[in-house]
Design an enzyme around this catalytic site. Structure first.
Site, PDB file in Angstrom:
ATOM      1  N   THR B 156     -53.937  25.221  82.970  1.00 53.60           N
ATOM      2  CA  THR B 156     -55.060  26.104  83.910  1.00 53.60           C
ATOM      3  C   THR B 156     -53.964  26.953  84.458  1.00 53.60           C
ATOM      4  O   THR B 156     -53.989  28.191  84.014  1.00 53.60           O
ATOM      5  CB  THR B 156     -55.121  25.129  85.306  1.00 53.60           C
ATOM      6  N   LYS B 182     -51.395  18.593  81.546  1.00 50.48           N
ATOM      7  CA  LYS B 182     -51.584  19.621  82.663  1.00 50.48           C
ATOM      8  C   LYS B 182     -51.006  19.381  83.733  1.00 50.48           C
ATOM      9  O   LYS B 182     -51.961  18.312  84.042  1.00 50.48           O
ATOM     10  CB  LYS B 182     -53.081  20.634  81.683  1.00 50.48           C
ATOM     11  N   THR B 193     -53.228  11.162  87.994  1.00 47.87           N
ATOM     12  CA  THR B 193     -52.066  12.991  87.870  1.00 47.87           C
ATOM     13  C   THR B 193     -52.811  13.744  87.633  1.00 47.87           C
ATOM     14  O   THR B 193     -54.671  13.363  87.604  1.00 47.87           O
ATOM     15  CB  THR B 193     -51.152  12.492  86.979  1.00 47.87           C
ATOM     16  N   GLU B 280     -46.067  25.833  90.330  1.00 49.86           N
ATOM     17  CA  GLU B 280     -46.282  27.138  90.715  1.00 49.86           C
ATOM     18  C   GLU B 280     -45.455  27.890  91.679  1.00 49.86           C
ATOM     19  O   GLU B 280     -45.240  26.994  92.100  1.00 49.86           O
ATOM     20  CB  GLU B 280     -47.850  27.145  91.502  1.00 49.86           C
ATOM     21  N   ASN B 404     -51.329  30.765  94.336  1.00 53.68           N
ATOM     22  CA  ASN B 404     -52.727  30.361  94.987  1.00 53.68           C
ATOM     23  C   ASN B 404     -53.573  31.079  96.010  1.00 53.68           C
ATOM     24  O   ASN B 404     -54.518  31.017  96.340  1.00 53.68           O
ATOM     25  CB  ASN B 404     -52.179  28.758  96.194  1.00 53.68           C
TER      26      ASN B 404
END
Lengths: 409, 409
Positions: B156, B182, B193, B280, B404
């Site tokens: 993603t 992922k 997870t 991220e 985000n």
């Protein structure tokens, strides 16, 4: 810039008979900064406090607990900014004690009648000598009118000073409640807050005062979060000088008690919300209402799960109604038997989710409209009981990272 | 850019006898994106899974639990990215079911022998028809060698695909373990997870397989955090095809069990750490070791308090040894009777804090030296027991906010 935090108007801060405030410059961290506050309390004042539950609580917090435990007749408070005196071991305790000793000597009271407070960087030795040297200047500055200056003196990463004041009739007497607070980051108070000081001239029994300290903290300072980090130095102090001359508030069923409690809560909530409006990097002020719970604790757990989520806070920063993230946070809050099929999520006046999914009536346009606002209310209706709780928080912006990546330099 | 995540080398990913992977493009979110993965398992394969504890768990997670509960003979998995099918109510369940039905029809198995998975945005209806239409292409693509393509298909916000592979001798047979994962945000797995799939050709009893799924998850995927948000879709699936021909691993005291467990854990940890390296906005990879605890749970609680703190994570982003924030987090972790006087905090090989304060030997230069590194280990020695736990996390940067704030647009 703070979110809808009105500029401080000193003329709106009523002095509290029996309380004087004096400010001086010790240069704890920044030369020339007015960074030391002394509060002198009239004889007969009663004081109650609630403090951080952090195990690495600061040296001054340990002394405050000790002094409040030994005797009720506190006569002075001393606060410095620029250094938290936390993570400083026995040496930190000795330094805080030295400041209490010096102030007690100047004011001709006992060291145990002094409460010390520190806020700022953790793990650095407190320059106690500098603070001791500044005490005479602070004492010379003592005046009942210095609330605004005091609010400024205790700031750290705060952009704006925080104060609130209110008057209420109690048994035919005008009672004043005035308070100040500070804090913008490391905000997730647990039983207490960053620094909050509220004083009143009401006459209140010690038992009621201590009870109200906890009760109002739970509904104000203990209902906010900026980053989920519970500070080492959180302290909330309630002072009642008794100078208003009202009949002592001791009966919790009396109309006087209710009037006083509500006025006190209003001041405490204004001060706590001011911390969120000035939250590090804040661009949005968020109110999270959780209703219809089985208990206040479960409502608070759901509220904090939403208010702590970096994913939700960044979406609010972006004004992006990425509302699945709210469902996600409700889902991982610590409420074990939650039924996601029966709860509702509202964004402002818009029903977002029900029956475990997106509401049929919801449109992206409705969500966008609410998300553009600077003040946003999220309401979660658990529909399984009659309890409710509210948590306040702010969004998570680039500036939060910038402020905290730069704080020590 | 990911922190020290080696570029995927398909030649290092050993095929697992009994497992074929096929990828196709359904255009769930992005037209042309290869976003659907089908895994076909040979008859006789055993499958175990652990899933998110989030109450708003996604529709496919609910179906996975149901199908694994009904029968052990799973024959296929189907994964889509671009849409999580979470917060979608009964309609979401029906859509996930339709995909299972379609795949079962193509492969001539029962719908309950199919496990569905989704990842992506929450609260949006899953375009199930697009996925159903793409299944024939995915089936046509099935091959034992497509692990790298599969790792890419399930991404993603991941910047890089994540896979790991290892071979080990079990009772004279070469056993292969290969897995993919992922995830980069909404990472704070609780019992599971984001998405992790590990397959082996070992012969393993169902009881041991299920136990190892939980055991390895707790020490890999359940020991990482990016932002403290527990996803709605976390799933960790362990597949054992039995094609290696080894004697069944069923005795937990055998040398075979230990060799297999350790190899499996190594693969799972590599996959879990890859999620953190690709966290991220990550610029630093942090390992938090907590040693000398009374229990594994308390070590984990201290580790997660440090790994979740936005204040610590921004300080690491700034390479600023603002280490008081670590003491603060230890202090508010949920360990009730912690004695701050006896614990030690180490940054890399540098003793930072002991006896409740900064170590006498510590210098800012030592802290700076360690903070410059891309991989940093924080060690907390609780000195009150013999248990230990490790948590992995990344720092908190401007790019986390950017990613985000932009994710849906």
């Amino acid at each position: 810039m703070p979110v809808n935090l009105p500029e401080l108007d000193p003329s709106q801060l009523h002095p509290v008979a029996g309380v004087e405030l004096g400010i001086a410059s010790a240069g704890v961290k920044t030369p020339g900064r007015r960074d030391v506050l002394v509060m002198r309390l009239a004889e007969g004042s009663r004081v109650a406090g609630v403090f951080t539950l952090n195990k690495f609580c600061a040296a001054p917090v340990r002394l405050c607990r000790e002094h409040l435990g030994v005797r009720g007749d506190i006569r002075a408070l001393v606060v410095n900014t620029g250094n938290a005196n936390a993570g400083t071991g026995l040496d930190g305790l000795a330094r805080a004690q030295r400041i209490c000793d010096a102030l007690a000597g100047h004011l001709a009271v006992q060291p145990q009648q002094v409460l010390p407070f520190s806020t700022g960087v953790i793990l650095e030795p407190l320059p106690a000598d500098k603070i001791v040297d500044a005490l005479p200047d602070a004492i010379a500055d003592l005046a009942p009118t210095h609330w605004a200056e005091a609010a400024r003196a205790i700031m750290t990463t705060d952009v704006a000073p925080k104060a609130a004041s209110r008057q209420v009739q109690i048994g035919g007497k005008t009672v004043t409640i005035t308070g100040i607070s500070k804090g913008a980051g490391m905000i997730h108070p647990n039983m207490a807050t960053m620094l909050g000081y509220v004083a009143t001239d009401a006459t209140v029994s010690q038992a009621v005062l201590q009870k109200l300290a906890k009760w109002t903290a739970d509904r104000s300072f203990n209902s906010i979060t900026v980053d989920g980090d519970t500070s080492t130095n959180d302290s909330y102090i309630l002072i009642a000088t008794g100078a208003a001359g009202n009949a002592e508030i001791a009966d919790e069923t009396s109309a006087d008690f209710v009037a006083f409690r509500d006025a006190l809560l209003a001041v405490a909530q204004t001060l706590a919300q001011a911390i969120i409006r000035d939250g590090e990097g804040a661009t949005k002020f968020m109110t999270v209402n959780v209703e219809g719970g089985k208990s206040w604790d479960e409502c608070k757990a759901v509220g904090y799960a939403i208010a702590r989520s970096p994913l939700i806070k960044t979406a609010f920063f972006a004004s992006d109604p990425n509302l699945g993230r709210i469902l996600c946070a409700i889902g991982y809050s610590a409420v074990d038997d939650l039924d996601v099929e029966t709860l509702e999520v509202w964004l402002g006046d818009v029903l977002v989710a029900e029956k475990g999914g997106r509401a049929a009536s919801y449109t992206e346009e409705q969500g966008q409209r609410v998300m553009q606002q600077a003040e946003i209310t999220v309401t979660v209706k658990l529909n399984r009981g009659s309890e409710a709780a509210t948590v306040w928080t702010c969004d998570f912006s680039y500036d939060y990272v910038k402020i905290n990546a730069d704080y020590r330099s």
